[in-house]
Design a protein around this motif. Structure first.
Motif, PDB file in Angstrom:
ATOM      1  N   LYS A   1       0.833  -1.192   0.000  1.00 16.23           N
ATOM      2  CA  LYS A   1       0.000   0.000   0.000  1.00 16.23           C
ATOM      3  C   LYS A   1       0.876   1.254   0.000  1.00 16.23           C
ATOM      4  O   LYS A   1       2.047   1.189   0.318  1.00 16.23           O
ATOM      5  N   ASP A   2       0.270   2.364  -0.343  1.00 12.90           N
ATOM      6  CA  ASP A   2       0.806   3.732  -0.259  1.00 12.90           C
ATOM      7  C   ASP A   2       0.355   4.576  -1.437  1.00 12.90           C
ATOM      8  O   ASP A   2       0.252   5.794  -1.308  1.00 12.90           O
ATOM      9  N   HIS A   3       0.103   3.955  -2.603  1.00 10.45           N
ATOM     10  CA  HIS A   3      -0.390   4.720  -3.739  1.00 10.45           C
ATOM     11  C   HIS A   3      -1.815   5.206  -3.447  1.00 10.45           C
ATOM     12  O   HIS A   3      -2.577   4.555  -2.734  1.00 10.45           O
ATOM     13  N   VAL A   4      -2.161   6.348  -4.020  1.00 10.16           N
ATOM     14  CA  VAL A   4      -3.516   6.891  -3.884  1.00 10.16           C
ATOM     15  C   VAL A   4      -4.203   6.995  -5.242  1.00 10.16           C
ATOM     16  O   VAL A   4      -5.228   7.657  -5.375  1.00 10.16           O
ATOM     17  N   GLY A   5      -3.640   6.360  -6.256  1.00  9.34           N
ATOM     18  CA  GLY A   5      -4.229   6.301  -7.587  1.00  9.34           C
ATOM     19  C   GLY A   5      -3.980   4.936  -8.183  1.00  9.34           C
ATOM     20  O   GLY A   5      -3.263   4.095  -7.618  1.00  9.34           O
ATOM     21  N   ALA A   6      -4.577   4.686  -9.324  1.00  8.55           N
ATOM     22  CA  ALA A   6      -4.402   3.398  -9.994  1.00  8.55           C
ATOM     23  C   ALA A   6      -2.933   3.163 -10.308  1.00  8.55           C
ATOM     24  O   ALA A   6      -2.238   4.047 -10.806  1.00  8.55           O
TER      25      ALA A   6
ATOM     26  N   SER B   1       7.129   0.913  -8.519  1.00  8.64           N
ATOM     27  CA  SER B   1       5.786   1.014  -9.076  1.00  8.64           C
ATOM     28  C   SER B   1       5.484   2.461  -9.426  1.00  8.64           C
ATOM     29  O   SER B   1       6.038   3.388  -8.829  1.00  8.64           O
ATOM     30  N   ALA B   2       4.617   2.652 -10.399  1.00 13.31           N
ATOM     31  CA  ALA B   2       4.245   3.992 -10.856  1.00 13.31           C
ATOM     32  C   ALA B   2       2.779   3.970 -11.233  1.00 13.31           C
ATOM     33  O   ALA B   2       2.249   2.939 -11.665  1.00 13.31           O
ATOM     34  N   GLY B   3       2.117   5.136 -11.079  1.00 12.55           N
ATOM     35  CA  GLY B   3       0.690   5.143 -11.346  1.00 12.55           C
ATOM     36  C   GLY B   3       0.117   6.512 -11.615  1.00 12.55           C
ATOM     37  O   GLY B   3       0.837   7.473 -11.900  1.00 12.55           O
TER      38      GLY B   3
ATOM     39  N   ARG C   1       0.907  11.728 -15.137  1.00  6.71           N
ATOM     40  CA  ARG C   1       0.628  10.318 -14.908  1.00  6.71           C
ATOM     41  C   ARG C   1       1.699   9.433 -15.531  1.00  6.71           C
ATOM     42  O   ARG C   1       2.175   9.677 -16.633  1.00  6.71           O
ATOM     43  N   LEU C   2       2.040   8.364 -14.810  1.00  4.17           N
ATOM     44  CA  LEU C   2       3.129   7.475 -15.206  1.00  4.17           C
ATOM     45  C   LEU C   2       2.576   6.183 -15.798  1.00  4.17           C
ATOM     46  O   LEU C   2       1.615   5.606 -15.275  1.00  4.17           O
ATOM     47  N   PHE C   3       3.206   5.734 -16.883  1.00  6.38           N
ATOM     48  CA  PHE C   3       2.760   4.527 -17.563  1.00  6.38           C
ATOM     49  C   PHE C   3       3.815   3.420 -17.579  1.00  6.38           C
ATOM     50  O   PHE C   3       3.485   2.275 -17.904  1.00  6.38           O
TER      51      PHE C   3
ATOM     52  N   GLY D   1       8.678   6.670 -17.389  1.00  2.00           N
ATOM     53  CA  GLY D   1       8.126   7.389 -18.527  1.00  2.00           C
ATOM     54  C   GLY D   1       6.731   7.868 -18.193  1.00  2.00           C
ATOM     55  O   GLY D   1       5.903   7.095 -17.696  1.00  2.00           O
ATOM     56  N   SER D   2       6.463   9.134 -18.462  1.00  2.87           N
ATOM     57  CA  SER D   2       5.202   9.733 -18.030  1.00  2.87           C
ATOM     58  C   SER D   2       4.467  10.388 -19.186  1.00  2.87           C
ATOM     59  O   SER D   2       4.971  10.488 -20.306  1.00  2.87           O
ATOM     60  N   ASP D   3       3.275  10.873 -18.859  1.00  2.00           N
ATOM     61  CA  ASP D   3       2.383  11.471 -19.845  1.00  2.00           C
ATOM     62  C   ASP D   3       2.852  12.847 -20.301  1.00  2.00           C
ATOM     63  O   ASP D   3       2.314  13.390 -21.270  1.00  2.00           O
TER      64      ASP D   3
END
Length: 380
Positions: free
Chosen positions: A216-221, A236-238, A264-266, A280-282
């Motif tokens: 846990k710790d992310h607050v988005g997908a 991890s990235a989200g 946002r990160l993909f 890599g991000s948006d």
């Protein structure tokens, strides 16, 4: 890049080569030591959904929305403005959403409407796998078991396939969709799922009835996950615009990275020496982070090394003290992340109070055994 970066790949034979693919179909090869682009090509019409380097490190493969898988030479271009030619092409019936190359053999797998396994010497796929009616969004070969394949689908499931029998093995269905799957290179039976419910789940393929650990710790997908070559940690990235690094045996992240301009990160990858993390991000940018935020770059003299080892021993000795533990765990995060985290805590407490009130007013207080969260996430 001129568009968001959707996929990345690193070479098993080089520490400085990184390949990135963007949403406009462009692929670039980067020299990380000089932070320059040494090769680029307009490879696909649409998203570059997957990138994978061959085991010999001499070439790489790409898959896109246009339904093509192409092979390219992994080299430094003498003239970066000249469009290079692919050395091989494979055409699928539908567009692809992911791909991965086998760790040893000249075969690769693609994910789309089905999971397809291709031989580099043939024009058509040698095997088809499908479990359910929905599409598959990620596929990964097992690093040590040569005939094992894992995938995640839009039906909220994660499936395992056996290439020897050309049949599916097992499947686990979660409450929400998983966006990515990665095998642990150190523990061959474990894999991690990046889920839409803001968490990551570690499963043992021998028992899919419950997760081993919830991260846990992310607050988005969570959109991407990448293991360190050591197998002791993963990044991890989200959608919450943060990069987090987890130890495999811990439920909370030990590092979090963010910037004001990062969107946002993909995609996320560890460097082959496990010292850096690439994302890599948006916002069309590729970023390099240190795997250990306090680690000094460059060569250290023996006196500096001894001093750093002494400081580490002090932190390990007094890690149980409340003040030291608080300082070691603190990480600065933006206000929106703190607010979203606070809202999640409030929602969990509200759900718990509601459940306790229902049990107390119905006379079932103490008669219903609580279900562990690791089992609660598994639907079937």
């Amino acid at each position: 890049h001129t568009d968001g970066i959707y996929s990345m790949a690193t070479s098993p034979k080089s520490l400085v080569q990184l390949i990135s693919g963007s949403c406009d179909g462009e692929i670039r090869v980067w020299d990380l030591s000089h932070r320059t682009c040494v090769w680029k090509a307009l490879a696909h019409s649409g998203f570059v959904r997957g990138l994978a380097v061959t085991p010999d490190g001499q070439s790489f493969m790409s898959a896109g929305d246009d339904g093509y898988v192409k092979r390219w030479d992994l080299c430094v271009s003498p003239d970066i403005d000249v469009q290079p030619e692919s050395t091989g092409e494979w055409k699928g019936k539908n567009g692809f959403k992911s791909m991965d190359h086998h760790w040893r053999n000249p075969i690769f797998a693609t994910a789309g409407e089905t999971v397809e396994v291709w031989d580099e010497t043939r024009a058509d796929p040698t095997s088809h796998f499908k479990w359910g009616l929905d599409s598959v969004n990620c596929v990964r070969f097992h690093p040590s078991e040569m005939s094992l394949l894992a995938s995640t689908g839009s039906d909220r499931g994660a499936a395992l396939f056996d290439l020897r029998n050309a049949s599916p093995l097992r499947k686990v269905l979660l409450r929400m969709k998983s966006n990515a799957v990665e095998w642990n290179p150190r523990r061959p039976t474990n894999f991690v799922l990046a889920n839409e419910d803001h968490h990551l789940y570690t499963f043992d393929m021998r028992n899919l009835k419950s997760a081993i650990l919830i991260h846990k710790d992310h607050v988005g997908a969570v959109m991407a996950v990448g293991f360190s070559p050591t197998g002791r940690e993963f990044a991890s990235a989200g959608y919450d615009r943060t990069v987090r690094i987890f130890d495999c045996g811990e439920g909370r992240s030990r590092e979090v990275y963010h910037t004001k301009r990062m969107q946002r990160l993909f995609s996320v990858k560890f460097s082959p020496d496990a010292r850096y993390v690439m994302t890599g991000s948006d916002d069309t940018n590729l970023r390099i982070w240190k795997a250990r935020s306090s680690e000094r770059l460059g060569k250290l003299v023996s006196r500096e090394t001894r001093h750093l080892n002494y400081l580490d021993s002090l932190k390990e000795r007094y890690e149980a003290m409340p003040e030291i533990r608080r300082i070691a765990r603190y990480r600065h995060v933006p206000k929106n992340i703190k607010w979203a985290n606070r809202m999640e805590i409030i929602q969990r407490e509200k759900a718990k109070r509601k459940k306790d009130n229902v049990e107390r007013n119905s006379g079932k207080k103490g008669k219903i055994l609580p279900e562990p969260a690791r089992k609660k996430i598994v639907v079937a």
